[in-house]
Design an enzyme around this catalytic site. Sequence first.
Site, PDB file in Angstrom:
ATOM      1  N   ASN A  62       0.880  -1.168   0.000  1.00  0.00           N
ATOM      2  CA  ASN A  62       0.000   0.000   0.000  1.00  0.00           C
ATOM      3  C   ASN A  62       0.918   1.219   0.000  1.00  0.00           C
ATOM      4  O   ASN A  62       1.611   1.484   0.988  1.00  0.00           O
ATOM      5  CB  ASN A  62      -0.877  -0.025   1.251  1.00  0.00           C
ATOM      6  CG  ASN A  62      -1.806   1.166   1.312  1.00  0.00           C
ATOM      7  OD1 ASN A  62      -1.593   2.178   0.648  1.00  0.00           O
ATOM      8  ND2 ASN A  62      -2.851   1.048   2.107  1.00  0.00           N
ATOM      9  N   ASN A  89       2.554   4.447 -10.393  1.00  0.00           N
ATOM     10  CA  ASN A  89       1.293   4.427 -11.140  1.00  0.00           C
ATOM     11  C   ASN A  89       0.057   4.409 -10.237  1.00  0.00           C
ATOM     12  O   ASN A  89      -1.006   4.866 -10.648  1.00  0.00           O
ATOM     13  CB  ASN A  89       1.294   3.188 -12.054  1.00  0.00           C
ATOM     14  CG  ASN A  89      -0.076   2.887 -12.594  1.00  0.00           C
ATOM     15  OD1 ASN A  89      -0.524   3.514 -13.551  1.00  0.00           O
ATOM     16  ND2 ASN A  89      -0.789   1.943 -11.985  1.00  0.00           N
ATOM     17  N   SER A 141      -1.137  13.322 -14.849  1.00  0.00           N
ATOM     18  CA  SER A 141      -2.401  13.368 -15.600  1.00  0.00           C
ATOM     19  C   SER A 141      -2.456  14.709 -16.313  1.00  0.00           C
ATOM     20  O   SER A 141      -1.897  15.702 -15.828  1.00  0.00           O
ATOM     21  CB  SER A 141      -3.588  13.261 -14.645  1.00  0.00           C
ATOM     22  OG  SER A 141      -4.778  13.620 -15.314  1.00  0.00           O
ATOM     23  N   TYR A 154      -7.470  15.921  -7.112  1.00  0.00           N
ATOM     24  CA  TYR A 154      -6.742  15.099  -8.099  1.00  0.00           C
ATOM     25  C   TYR A 154      -5.749  15.974  -8.888  1.00  0.00           C
ATOM     26  O   TYR A 154      -4.583  15.593  -9.076  1.00  0.00           O
ATOM     27  CB  TYR A 154      -7.768  14.455  -9.032  1.00  0.00           C
ATOM     28  CG  TYR A 154      -7.196  13.468 -10.022  1.00  0.00           C
ATOM     29  CD1 TYR A 154      -6.773  12.208  -9.606  1.00  0.00           C
ATOM     30  CD2 TYR A 154      -7.113  13.769 -11.380  1.00  0.00           C
ATOM     31  CE1 TYR A 154      -6.271  11.280 -10.521  1.00  0.00           C
ATOM     32  CE2 TYR A 154      -6.618  12.858 -12.296  1.00  0.00           C
ATOM     33  CZ  TYR A 154      -6.195  11.606 -11.864  1.00  0.00           C
ATOM     34  OH  TYR A 154      -5.693  10.704 -12.775  1.00  0.00           O
ATOM     35  N   ALA A 155      -6.211  17.157  -9.329  1.00  0.00           N
ATOM     36  CA  ALA A 155      -5.339  18.057 -10.103  1.00  0.00           C
ATOM     37  C   ALA A 155      -4.118  18.459  -9.278  1.00  0.00           C
ATOM     38  O   ALA A 155      -2.979  18.444  -9.782  1.00  0.00           O
ATOM     39  CB  ALA A 155      -6.122  19.295 -10.534  1.00  0.00           C
ATOM     40  N   SER A 157      -2.793  16.843  -6.760  1.00  0.00           N
ATOM     41  CA  SER A 157      -1.897  15.690  -6.545  1.00  0.00           C
ATOM     42  C   SER A 157      -1.070  15.402  -7.794  1.00  0.00           C
ATOM     43  O   SER A 157       0.116  15.075  -7.705  1.00  0.00           O
ATOM     44  CB  SER A 157      -2.708  14.449  -6.154  1.00  0.00           C
ATOM     45  OG  SER A 157      -3.434  13.934  -7.262  1.00  0.00           O
ATOM     46  N   LYS A 158      -1.686  15.534  -8.961  1.00  0.00           N
ATOM     47  CA  LYS A 158      -0.978  15.198 -10.198  1.00  0.00           C
ATOM     48  C   LYS A 158       0.012  16.300 -10.600  1.00  0.00           C
ATOM     49  O   LYS A 158       1.071  16.014 -11.164  1.00  0.00           O
ATOM     50  CB  LYS A 158      -1.980  14.907 -11.318  1.00  0.00           C
ATOM     51  CG  LYS A 158      -2.785  13.629 -11.075  1.00  0.00           C
ATOM     52  CD  LYS A 158      -1.875  12.409 -10.985  1.00  0.00           C
ATOM     53  CE  LYS A 158      -2.622  11.095 -10.931  1.00  0.00           C
ATOM     54  NZ  LYS A 158      -1.731   9.933 -10.907  1.00  0.00           N
ATOM     55  N   ILE A 187      -8.200   7.849 -20.651  1.00  0.00           N
ATOM     56  CA  ILE A 187      -7.796   6.511 -21.079  1.00  0.00           C
ATOM     57  C   ILE A 187      -8.876   5.515 -20.646  1.00  0.00           C
ATOM     58  O   ILE A 187      -9.410   5.623 -19.531  1.00  0.00           O
ATOM     59  CB  ILE A 187      -6.445   6.122 -20.415  1.00  0.00           C
ATOM     60  CG1 ILE A 187      -5.377   7.223 -20.605  1.00  0.00           C
ATOM     61  CG2 ILE A 187      -5.952   4.765 -20.924  1.00  0.00           C
ATOM     62  CD1 ILE A 187      -4.955   7.517 -22.017  1.00  0.00           C
TER      63      ILE A 187
END
Length: 247
Positions: A62, A89, A141, A154-155, A157-158, A187
């Site tokens: 993890n 990933n 991403s 998410y933005a 973090s990426k 994707i």
Amino acid sequence: MRLKDEIAFITGSARGIGREIAETYAREGALVIISDIKIEDCEATASELKAKGFKADAFACNVTVSADVDQCVDKIIEKYGRIDILVNNAGITRDGLFLRMKEEDWDAVINVNLKGTFNACKSVSRVMLKARKGKIINIGSVIGVMGNAGQANYAASKAGVIALAKSLAREFASRSITVNAVAPGYIKTAMTDKLSEEVKNKILEVVPLGRMGLPSDVANVCLFLASKEADYVTGQTILVDGGMVMY
Ligand code: NDP
């Protein structure tokens, strides 16, 4: 064979893009370490690859738990002696408009996507720095480059994993370790299967190539970055998004 006998550790690789990267590397002669939260999932994927005649092994990890990552890396080193390629990933989404975004949704996404990448880089780079050799690939991403309503966590973090790749590229360059990011667009995987047809059609309107990407589109770029052909490429972000963002 472009990765003959290389040892590749791919986080979150029991399914989706990570699995495709693992299979692509294995086809090119690498021994791939399938790593995910549940050992049964890792073993199932590793067995499928071995049934195809590829070299694969399974280690649960993890990425949010640094002790877990350290232990997993120690076991790989004990068994194989080195890690040549690390692909960060493992990733999740917890979407929601910012004003309604719960603190736990922010924390969960930052923990897996950004902290998880930090943990794996920290643990694996110890080994690579000693070996004076290595390729690290962070899966970012397109959202980390352009931002997206409903995906602030998410933005962020990426964008973080992209910036982390650049910083580590500078720190590790003198030891011949390259660090790059790959930023996929939309994707076809379990992550995007949950989007409605309406949302998918809206997305396709802004993709010049007019289709969603396939996991293999991402895996092929990861193959290039892991290969000797990319020895002089570091600190870069390669967008695999059908032309959605051009900069
Ligand atoms: P999937 O959800 O299909 O696969 C993600 C994998 O990561 C799963 O196997 C999951 O395990 C694993 N994982 C989740 N949390 C952890 C953790 N804490 N530790 C270890 N493994 C974990 O996603 P995709 O294949 O679509 O995405 C792969 C990467 O690509 C992610 O980083 C994602 O953000 C990025 N990406 C994907 C895009 C897309 O359109 N699909 C676009 C842009 C980027 P489990 O099954 O147990 O949950």
